[in-house]
Design an enzyme around this catalytic site. Sequence first.
Site, PDB file in Angstrom:
ATOM      1  N   ASP A  67       0.844  -1.187   0.000  1.00  0.00           N
ATOM      2  CA  ASP A  67       0.000   0.000   0.000  1.00  0.00           C
ATOM      3  C   ASP A  67       0.887   1.247   0.000  1.00  0.00           C
ATOM      4  O   ASP A  67       2.023   1.215   0.456  1.00  0.00           O
ATOM      5  CB  ASP A  67      -0.886   0.032   1.248  1.00  0.00           C
ATOM      6  CG  ASP A  67      -1.636  -1.271   1.435  1.00  0.00           C
ATOM      7  OD1 ASP A  67      -2.082  -1.823   0.415  1.00  0.00           O
ATOM      8  OD2 ASP A  67      -1.753  -1.731   2.575  1.00  0.00           O
ATOM      9  N   ASP A  73       1.640   8.133   8.592  1.00  0.00           N
ATOM     10  CA  ASP A  73       1.839   6.749   9.049  1.00  0.00           C
ATOM     11  C   ASP A  73       3.181   6.618   9.747  1.00  0.00           C
ATOM     12  O   ASP A  73       3.321   5.981  10.787  1.00  0.00           O
ATOM     13  CB  ASP A  73       1.898   5.749   7.880  1.00  0.00           C
ATOM     14  CG  ASP A  73       0.634   5.682   7.083  1.00  0.00           C
ATOM     15  OD1 ASP A  73       0.108   6.752   6.751  1.00  0.00           O
ATOM     16  OD2 ASP A  73       0.190   4.573   6.790  1.00  0.00           O
ATOM     17  N   GLU A  96       2.758  -2.633  11.564  1.00  0.00           N
ATOM     18  CA  GLU A  96       2.344  -2.845  10.175  1.00  0.00           C
ATOM     19  C   GLU A  96       3.320  -2.170   9.211  1.00  0.00           C
ATOM     20  O   GLU A  96       3.497  -2.614   8.079  1.00  0.00           O
ATOM     21  CB  GLU A  96       0.942  -2.251  10.000  1.00  0.00           C
ATOM     22  CG  GLU A  96       0.346  -2.458   8.647  1.00  0.00           C
ATOM     23  CD  GLU A  96      -0.701  -1.412   8.341  1.00  0.00           C
ATOM     24  OE1 GLU A  96      -1.868  -1.765   8.291  1.00  0.00           O
ATOM     25  OE2 GLU A  96      -0.325  -0.230   8.164  1.00  0.00           O
ATOM     26  N   GLU A  97       3.982  -1.115   9.662  1.00  0.00           N
ATOM     27  CA  GLU A  97       4.875  -0.350   8.787  1.00  0.00           C
ATOM     28  C   GLU A  97       6.315  -0.850   8.788  1.00  0.00           C
ATOM     29  O   GLU A  97       7.175  -0.238   8.159  1.00  0.00           O
ATOM     30  CB  GLU A  97       4.858   1.131   9.185  1.00  0.00           C
ATOM     31  CG  GLU A  97       3.501   1.800   9.025  1.00  0.00           C
ATOM     32  CD  GLU A  97       2.980   1.792   7.593  1.00  0.00           C
ATOM     33  OE1 GLU A  97       3.787   1.641   6.655  1.00  0.00           O
ATOM     34  OE2 GLU A  97       1.759   1.907   7.417  1.00  0.00           O
ATOM     35  N   ASP A 119      -0.984  -1.070  14.410  1.00  0.00           N
ATOM     36  CA  ASP A 119      -1.187  -0.404  13.119  1.00  0.00           C
ATOM     37  C   ASP A 119      -1.193   1.078  13.469  1.00  0.00           C
ATOM     38  O   ASP A 119      -2.171   1.576  14.030  1.00  0.00           O
ATOM     39  CB  ASP A 119      -2.541  -0.843  12.520  1.00  0.00           C
ATOM     40  CG  ASP A 119      -2.865  -0.120  11.234  1.00  0.00           C
ATOM     41  OD1 ASP A 119      -2.091   0.773  10.826  1.00  0.00           O
ATOM     42  OD2 ASP A 119      -3.907  -0.442  10.631  1.00  0.00           O
ATOM     43  N   LEU A 121      -1.334   3.931  11.899  1.00  0.00           N
ATOM     44  CA  LEU A 121      -2.357   4.784  11.306  1.00  0.00           C
ATOM     45  C   LEU A 121      -3.218   3.939  10.376  1.00  0.00           C
ATOM     46  O   LEU A 121      -2.739   3.482   9.342  1.00  0.00           O
ATOM     47  CB  LEU A 121      -1.730   5.947  10.544  1.00  0.00           C
ATOM     48  CG  LEU A 121      -2.691   7.116  10.491  1.00  0.00           C
ATOM     49  CD1 LEU A 121      -2.650   7.924  11.771  1.00  0.00           C
ATOM     50  CD2 LEU A 121      -2.379   8.009   9.326  1.00  0.00           C
ATOM     51  N   ASP A 122      -4.433   3.719  10.817  1.00  0.00           N
ATOM     52  CA  ASP A 122      -5.362   2.902  10.043  1.00  0.00           C
ATOM     53  C   ASP A 122      -6.254   3.816   9.220  1.00  0.00           C
ATOM     54  O   ASP A 122      -6.765   4.812   9.732  1.00  0.00           O
ATOM     55  CB  ASP A 122      -6.195   2.050  11.009  1.00  0.00           C
ATOM     56  CG  ASP A 122      -7.225   1.220  10.286  1.00  0.00           C
ATOM     57  OD1 ASP A 122      -6.833   0.414   9.432  1.00  0.00           O
ATOM     58  OD2 ASP A 122      -8.431   1.393  10.562  1.00  0.00           O
ATOM     59  N   GLU A 278      -4.627  -5.739  12.936  1.00  0.00           N
ATOM     60  CA  GLU A 278      -5.978  -5.207  12.753  1.00  0.00           C
ATOM     61  C   GLU A 278      -7.057  -6.175  13.255  1.00  0.00           C
ATOM     62  O   GLU A 278      -7.880  -5.821  14.101  1.00  0.00           O
ATOM     63  CB  GLU A 278      -6.204  -4.872  11.271  1.00  0.00           C
ATOM     64  CG  GLU A 278      -5.250  -3.789  10.787  1.00  0.00           C
ATOM     65  CD  GLU A 278      -5.280  -3.507   9.293  1.00  0.00           C
ATOM     66  OE1 GLU A 278      -5.240  -2.335   8.904  1.00  0.00           O
ATOM     67  OE2 GLU A 278      -5.301  -4.460   8.492  1.00  0.00           O
TER      68      GLU A 278
HETATM   69  P1  AHG Z   1      -4.217   0.903   6.481  1.00  0.00           P
HETATM   70  O1  AHG Z   1      -4.483   2.340   6.217  1.00  0.00           O
HETATM   71  O2  AHG Z   1      -3.664   0.664   7.874  1.00  0.00           O
HETATM   72  O3  AHG Z   1      -3.406   0.223   5.420  1.00  0.00           O
HETATM   73  O4  AHG Z   1      -5.611   0.125   6.568  1.00  0.00           O
HETATM   74  C1  AHG Z   1      -6.586   0.341   5.594  1.00  0.00           C
HETATM   75  C2  AHG Z   1      -7.526  -0.794   5.685  1.00  0.00           C
HETATM   76  C3  AHG Z   1      -8.665  -0.621   6.677  1.00  0.00           C
HETATM   77  O5  AHG Z   1      -8.610   0.449   7.507  1.00  0.00           O
HETATM   78  C4  AHG Z   1      -9.893  -0.567   5.830  1.00  0.00           C
HETATM   79  O6  AHG Z   1     -10.910  -1.303   6.431  1.00  0.00           O
HETATM   80  C5  AHG Z   1      -9.480  -1.157   4.515  1.00  0.00           C
HETATM   81  O7  AHG Z   1      -8.094  -0.975   4.409  1.00  0.00           O
HETATM   82  C6  AHG Z   1     -10.126  -0.523   3.352  1.00  0.00           C
HETATM   83  O8  AHG Z   1      -9.726  -1.190   2.213  1.00  0.00           O
HETATM   84  P2  AHG Z   1     -10.471  -1.028   0.804  1.00  0.00           P
HETATM   85  O9  AHG Z   1     -10.145   0.351   0.348  1.00  0.00           O
HETATM   86  O10 AHG Z   1      -9.890  -2.108  -0.028  1.00  0.00           O
HETATM   87  O11 AHG Z   1     -11.945  -1.225   1.055  1.00  0.00           O
HETATM   88 MN    MN Z   2      -5.002  -0.550   8.895  1.00  0.00          MN
HETATM   89 MN    MN Z   3      -1.879   1.473   8.690  1.00  0.00          MN
END
Ligand code: AHG
Ligand code: MN
Ligand code: MN
Length: 339
Positions: A67, A73, A96-97, A119, A121-122, A278
């Site tokens: 990602d 983050d 996570e990072e 995690d 920053l989610d 998570e």
């Molecule tokens: P992060 O920002 O820690 O990578 O997590 C994002 C996660 C979570 O928070 C969320 O439920 C999901 O990604 C959303 O994913 P989609 O955009 O694929 O729905």
């Molecule tokens: Mn997350």
């Molecule tokens: Mn995150």
Amino acid sequence: MERPLNRIVTLDEFIMRSQKEHSAATGELTGLLRDIGVAAKIVNREVNKAGLVNILGVDGAQNLSGDIVQKLDIYANDKLIECLQNSGECAGIASEEMQDILPFKPVVGKHPKYVVLFDPLDGSSNIDVNVSVGTIFSIFRRKSDETGPCNLEDFLQKGTEQVAAGYVLYGTSTILVYTTGEGVNGFTLDPSIGEFCLSHRDIKIPDRGIYYSVNQGYYLKFDLEMRRFIDQCSDMNLGLRYIGTMVSDIHRTLFSGGIFLYPNTRKYPNGKLRLLYECNPMSFIVEQAGGKAINTGLDRIMEINPEELHQRATIVAGSPDMVGEMIDFVRKYSAVSSV
Ligand code: AHG
Ligand code: MN
Ligand code: MN
């Protein structure tokens, strides 16, 4: 803990009082929760002014899961590490990072019992557009000897072994919700005094709710039984709510009731969300509030044996009756379609 809510109870006071109720408690877990509370306040300050200073934006790197990583983050990751390292109550962290675990250098005179996974920053894709984000944490008692450095085995434990877990939601107000396995309590940050204050005591999830929460955009990428279950949610006139920040979607589900799903897709055959950072901590919270949390294979999330730090899992979590109905639906549907 019998004080009425009309008197302000700060997070620090609450965790100190909870510690006193356990004669065997040494104060280390209390210290850890306090450290996380401090980190949350620092991250909150930064999230709040994110639109003002030039901290926003993609820094060009990708995290291990592929990602896009944004600057906040990394900031949140660094602050959590700093706060957890300072007190000497934490043997090490996994984030996570970060690719690998980070064992902390021992502080003189301390033999820390716990490791923390987070995690930082989610919901990072929501930062740029001023939509709520969060922080998730999970605490385990280490398996390795307390006199030496922690190791990977300390982190690869089943969710049932968590001694505490929680999240911070940087939303319309900032709230920290946590459990130590004795119910769930929520603390809202009062910015005027800079303290998290007990605002939601002994949170219980409603048996059912009026929303389902899933990325409906991936509908055609889900397995057939999941598509049919989602059809059923829609047939039952449930409303669709999906923020794209797991913390926010689970928080709403916790308070309003409902069901949250992140099934496997073609892109993410094992689901997208990470088991250790998570799914486990959020499942601990949901279960402690009276809800259920399973994967699409109908296994309890917290009983999954983790094999690697960044392992992903599918997840279905929320109101007990609704997750129960999903289980019945999948069993019935699979039986019918295999005939
Ligand atoms: P992060 O920002 O820690 O990578 O997590 C994002 C996660 C979570 O928070 C969320 O439920 C999901 O990604 C959303 O994913 P989609 O955009 O694929 O729905
Ligand atoms: Mn997350
Ligand atoms: Mn995150």
